[in-house]
Structures are given as C-alpha cells and as structure tokens.
Write an enzyme that holds these catalytic residues in place. Structure first.
Site, PDB file in Angstrom:
ATOM      1  N   HIS A 138       7.834   0.248   7.413  1.00 18.99           N
ATOM      2  CA  HIS A 138       7.527   1.491   6.542  1.00 18.99           C
ATOM      3  C   HIS A 138       8.596   2.234   5.589  1.00 18.99           C
ATOM      4  CE1 HIS A 138       3.346   3.853   6.716  1.00 18.99           C
ATOM      5  NE2 HIS A 138       4.362   4.475   5.606  1.00 18.99           N
TER       6      HIS A 138
ATOM      7  N   PRO B  59       0.773  -1.201  -0.269  1.00 20.15           N
ATOM      8  CA  PRO B  59      -0.096   0.040  -0.002  1.00 20.15           C
ATOM      9  C   PRO B  59       0.932   1.262   0.062  1.00 20.15           C
ATOM     10  CG  PRO B  59      -0.045  -1.212   2.235  1.00 20.15           C
ATOM     11  CD  PRO B  59       0.915  -1.912   1.251  1.00 20.15           C
TER      12      PRO B  59
ATOM     13  N   ILE C 290      12.729  -4.762   0.019  1.00 17.10           N
ATOM     14  CA  ILE C 290      12.815  -5.672  -1.064  1.00 17.10           C
ATOM     15  C   ILE C 290      13.089  -5.215  -2.071  1.00 17.10           C
ATOM     16  CG2 ILE C 290      11.232  -7.209  -2.516  1.00 17.10           C
ATOM     17  CD1 ILE C 290      11.593  -8.776   0.207  1.00 17.10           C
TER      18      ILE C 290
HETATM   19  C1  LIG Z   1       5.782   7.268  -0.996  1.00 17.36           C
HETATM   20  C2  LIG Z   1       5.270   6.106   0.064  1.00 17.36           C
HETATM   21  C3  LIG Z   1       3.981   6.120   0.547  1.00 17.36           C
HETATM   22  C4  LIG Z   1       3.608   4.983   1.320  1.00 17.36           C
HETATM   23  N1  LIG Z   1       2.055   4.995   1.728  1.00 17.36           N
HETATM   24  C5  LIG Z   1       1.737   4.036   2.442  1.00 17.36           C
HETATM   25  C6  LIG Z   1       0.471   4.160   2.799  1.00 17.36           C
HETATM   26  O1  LIG Z   1      -0.532   4.761   2.458  1.00 17.36           O
HETATM   27  N2  LIG Z   1      -0.060   2.953   3.533  1.00 17.36           N
HETATM   28  C7  LIG Z   1       0.913   2.237   4.129  1.00 17.36           C
HETATM   29  O2  LIG Z   1       0.466   1.174   4.974  1.00 17.36           O
HETATM   30  N3  LIG Z   1       2.274   2.206   3.843  1.00 17.36           N
HETATM   31  C8  LIG Z   1       2.794   3.161   3.221  1.00 17.36           C
HETATM   32  N4  LIG Z   1       4.095   3.017   2.917  1.00 17.36           N
HETATM   33  C9  LIG Z   1       4.942   2.093   3.194  1.00 17.36           C
HETATM   34  C10 LIG Z   1       4.793   0.631   2.227  1.00 17.36           C
HETATM   35  O3  LIG Z   1       3.820   0.233   2.239  1.00 17.36           O
HETATM   36  C11 LIG Z   1       6.048  -0.253   2.459  1.00 17.36           C
HETATM   37  O4  LIG Z   1       5.992  -0.399   4.098  1.00 17.36           O
HETATM   38  C12 LIG Z   1       7.484   0.453   2.308  1.00 17.36           C
HETATM   39  O5  LIG Z   1       7.420   1.115   1.036  1.00 17.36           O
HETATM   40  C13 LIG Z   1       8.514  -0.423   2.296  1.00 17.36           C
HETATM   41  O6  LIG Z   1       9.701  -0.108   2.305  1.00 17.36           O
HETATM   42  P1  LIG Z   1      10.363  -0.338   0.936  1.00 17.36           P
HETATM   43  O7  LIG Z   1       9.803   0.446  -0.251  1.00 17.36           O
HETATM   44  O8  LIG Z   1      11.635   0.631   0.910  1.00 17.36           O
HETATM   45  O9  LIG Z   1      10.858  -1.787   0.276  1.00 17.36           O
HETATM   46  C14 LIG Z   1       4.415   3.944   1.836  1.00 17.36           C
HETATM   47  C15 LIG Z   1       5.938   4.257   1.243  1.00 17.36           C
HETATM   48  C16 LIG Z   1       6.132   4.947   0.431  1.00 17.36           C
HETATM   49  C17 LIG Z   1       7.570   4.903  -0.224  1.00 17.36           C
END
Ligand SMILES: Cc1cc2nc3c(=O)[nH]c(=O)nc-3n(C[C@H](O)[C@H](O)[C@H](O)COP(=O)(O)O)c2cc1C
Length: 451
Positions: free
Chosen positions: A332, A111, A373
């Site tokens: 996150h 997400p 990942i």
């Molecule tokens: C730009 C951005 C927006 C995100 N928005 C959400 C969100 O709306 N809800 C959520 O649960 N996690 C959110 N995340 C976290 C992602 O779900 C995930 O945990 C994270 O991208 C994992 O790290 P990685 O991208 O470095 O692998 C967000 C991440 C990014 C980069």
C-alpha cells in the site's frame, strides 16, 4: 507496416509508446506536469497544492516513519540491467495478456481513493485518461465519484473495481453487482486496510476526508447503503440514482469550512458528516476478515478475483487455494505498516516459490505488483522478477493535481515510453522475453540491506 519496415522504406514510423519521445522533442514544449522526473513531479505536485497542503500530504504521506515507503524505492536499486548489443529490437511492443485479455502495456492505474481532494472532477479525469490510452483504471471504493459515473467517463476503456470489503453482506453484494453492471471486469479486494494505518502527516492536522463525507461517494450512490441511512435512491437511466446529490462535494475540500458550515446549521454538510461516519464504519471498520471468508466474495463475483496487499509467500499460496485468480504484491505504498518489507523484495520471494511459478506458467495465477513504481526501468525490473503487470500509484495523482486528465496522460505516456525504450536498449522486443528471467536480464548489487 512494422517499425523496421517503415525505417527501411524511409517512411513515417507507426505510433508506439516510444514514439511519444519524438512527439515531445518535436513539440519544443515542456510537459504540463513540469517534468518527467518523478522527484520533480512530486515537487510540482506539492507546489500546485500549496494552498491545500493537507490534501497533498494525504497522498504523499505514509505510515509511521515512512521507512517502508523509502525502502520500496531503494529496493529497485539492487537490480541493474546487463544490456546486450547487436540484437534487432526495432519492432518492440509492451503487450500484456491478463486474465485472457490483451492490453497495450503492463501498467494499470492503481486504486487510489479521494481523487476529488486534488481535482474538482475527481476520478473522472483518470477514467478519461485511461480510456484515451487503453490503460486500465482500477476504481477505488473510496472514490469521490460513483462507479457508474466513472464507468461512463471511461466509456469503452478497460476498468477494474477495487473492493474495500464492507461489514454488511447486502452492501457487499450491492457493490459487486453495480461494478458488474457497469463493466468493471475484474475485482480486487484490498486486504491490508481493515483499519487505517498510523499516518502522522494526517494525524498532525487531524485530517481525514472521509469524516467529512469526502471519498464516500461510492456509498452515497449505493441504494443499499442509502436505504440503511433512511434515504431511498431511485434508479435512473441517465445517472445511476436520483434523489440524492451524491457527488456534490466541496472543492477544494477545507475541513474547517465544513465544520463551520455545519455549526451554522448547513443540512448538506451535517448529513455528509453523518454519512461519512457510517460509511467508514462499513469500509474501514476495524473488522479483520479471515481466509475462510474469501469464499463469500468468490461465490458472488464471476470475473477475475484478485487479492491486494499480499507480502508473504504462504499468503499468495492461500490466495490460490481460496480460488482467487491472482494477487497484487503490495504494501500500500508503505501507508499501512511502517517497517513492512519492501514490496519488491516480497515479489522476489513470492515469485521464487515453485508452486507460484508453476501456477503462473500454466496460466492459472497472476502476479501483479505495486509500491514504488516510479520509472520505466522499475516496471521492467518487476517483470523480470516475475510480475505480470504493475500498478502505478502516487505519480499519476501528482499528474492529476497539476493538470487533470492531461497530467495523468503525460505521466503514464512518459513512463511507458521509458519502459519501451529501455526494453529495446537492453536487447529485447517483448515482455515475454524477460518475464521471470531475472538472471538473463539483470545483475543483483548488494546494498547492505535485505541481502
Ligand atoms: C492517497 C492514496 C490513496 C490510496 N487509496 C487506495 C484505495 O482506495 N484502495 C487501495 O486498494 N489502495 C489505495 N492506495 C494504495 C495504492 O493502490 C497503491 O498500493 C500505492 O499507491 C502504491 O504505492 P506507491 O504509490 O508509492 O507506488 C492508496 C494510495 C495513496 C497514495
């Protein structure tokens, strides 16, 4: 016909994730994303958004010094495979069963909010790509499209919903009932973002799209939220609610232009700003929920309920005791707590716990993983440590920025192709053979931290 039988009969082999490599070589064309290498992909994402740098940095950036983001990736380098030879791994698959449903692979699209910062079609691109590949999308509460529109674009594809837990109970119930009504089969509650973390990349330019009404479109398409704002939405068969242009958002988003429009008396931007502020008060309110409150969502969501942002063994056990069906071990992407434990190390600890392992093996509890990942080998390492599936984050957002749905597809197909090839080259045919069996699959190399 199986892959092996086709080879023995000298016939065309059936399509699989790994046949994508043949398709790529035969095409004699570079991918639209420029490179399958995650670092080059990130660089290309930066390049194509250079006129919109703050949007790129919103995705790229993390909390504080970004130490957790770096450590998330470094943690994968502690583990190395020990491939075994002369094992028949001709007929491989990546099939994965989650909550009783079989998927083609162990990968889901994480997400991620505000896709509309990087592409004019926002979340519709991910929804379309997810449908085409049979990979589940997890729709964020911070999306730039409504739940209904994303569901329509996703068609009969698999989809889950991620809840940022609003302060208001009626609004929470409205979001859950909409998600159910339009076919989101599982609900993930994100626990690590009760307020936003300290993110210097965004703070330095005071860039927060929600404040301008971008990334609030799940709210502006919600009858309960809009009623609380004095606007009544009428249900409509074609699109979810008529009467308010909930998805009319500027692209590319330029906060200065939005400020300017408002100062010039533009009503749309004025109302979007006020809705943005009020939606943020619901979603990232600073109200920290507690364990006893999970019962409320559990009572109102019949499908699988998963908690995201779990890093501590005891929290995973509490999730189980609270009647949840699983957790996403995640920090996150390092965007919330600078200095938080790398997610992969948290995964090792959580999956080492006998209570968790037993519940997983009995099919009563599911461990998902994200944060760091980037490659197929990362996916296999997470699975060997005990994850049942993983969420792909930033890489697919860079694919989106570069070439929309096609870009997302190339990123995902590339990573799953690499996963399947690596599985076979290590001497395995299925993920079941490696799941939770780290000793059988890998060696640990101590790098001098968290050993
Ligand atoms: C730009 C951005 C927006 C995100 N928005 C959400 C969100 O709306 N809800 C959520 O649960 N996690 C959110 N995340 C976290 C992602 O779900 C995930 O945990 C994270 O991208 C994992 O790290 P990685 O991208 O470095 O692998 C967000 C991440 C990014 C980069």
């Amino acid at each position: 016909m199986s892959f092996k039988a086709a080879l023995e009969a000298d016939q065309e082999v059936p399509e699989s994730w790994s046949s994508y490599m043949t398709t790529v070589y035969r095409s004699r064309k570079p991918p639209t994303i420029g490179s399958y290498d995650p670092d080059k992909l990130e660089a290309k994402g930066r390049e194509v958004t250079k006129k919109n740098e703050a949007a790129f940095l919103y995705v790229f950036g993390s909390a504080g010094s970004c130490s957790t983001d770096r450590a998330n990736r470094k943690a994968f380098e502690r583990w190395y495979f020990t491939p075994k030879m002369l094992i028949d791994a001709s007929d491989r698959n990546l099939e994965t069963t989650l909550f009783g449903k079989k998927y083609r692979s162990p990968l889901l699209l994480a997400p991620i909010g505000v896709h509309g910062l990087l592409h004019p079609q926002g979340e519709l691109c991910a929804a379309t790509a997810a449908n085409k590949m049979g990979v589940p999308m997890i729709m964020s509460t911070a999306a730039t499209r409504s739940l209904e529109d994303a569901a329509k674009a996703n068609g009969d594809g698999p989809r889950w919903y991620q809840l940022y837990w609003p302060r208001s109970e009626p609004l929470t119930l409205s979001l859950l009932s909409r998600a159910k009504a339009c076919g989101y089969t599982a609900c993930i509650i994100t626990l690590d973002t009760m307020c936003m973390g300290w993110r210097p990349y965004d703070l330095d330019t005071a860039y927060l799209p929600f404040n301008h009404g971008i990334g609030i479109q799940v709210g502006t398409s919600d009858p309960v939220f809009m009623q609380s704002q004095g606007t009544t939405l009428r249900a409509d068969e074609q699109s979810p609610y008529k009467g308010y242009e909930y998805d009319k958002i500027p692209y590319p988003f330029d906060p200065v232009a939005c400020d300017f429009a408002r100062e010039a008396g533009d009503e749309f931007h004025t109302s979007l700003k006020s809705l943005g502020r009020n939606w943020s008060r619901q979603i990232h309110s600073g109200l920290f929920r507690t364990w006893d409150e999970i019962a409320f969502v559990r009572k109102h969501w019949e499908g699988p309920l998963i908690l995201k942002g779990i890093l501590h063994v005891e929290d995973a056990v509490k999730a189980m005791k609270a009647g949840c069906d699983g957790v996403v071990v995640s920090n996150h992407g390092g965007r919330q707590v600078d200095g938080a434990i790398p997610a992969l190390i948290a995964l090792e600890k959580i999956c080492d716990d006998p209570r968790i392992r037993r519940a997983q093996q009995e099919g009563n509890f599911t461990i998902l993983f994200d944060s760091g990942i980037r490659r197929g080998s990362d996916i296999l390492k997470a699975i060997a440590l005990g994850a049942q599936a993983v969420l792909l984050g930033r890489p697919y957002m860079y694919g989106l920025a570069i070439s929309g749905a096609q870009g997302i597809e190339e990123v995902v197909r590339g990573i799953l192709c690499e996963t399947e090839l690596t599985l076979g080259l290590c001497g395995f045919n299925s993920l079941d053979e490696i799941w939770g069996k780290r000793e059988k699959v890998m060696d640990k190399i101590e790098l001098g931290f968290y050993s």
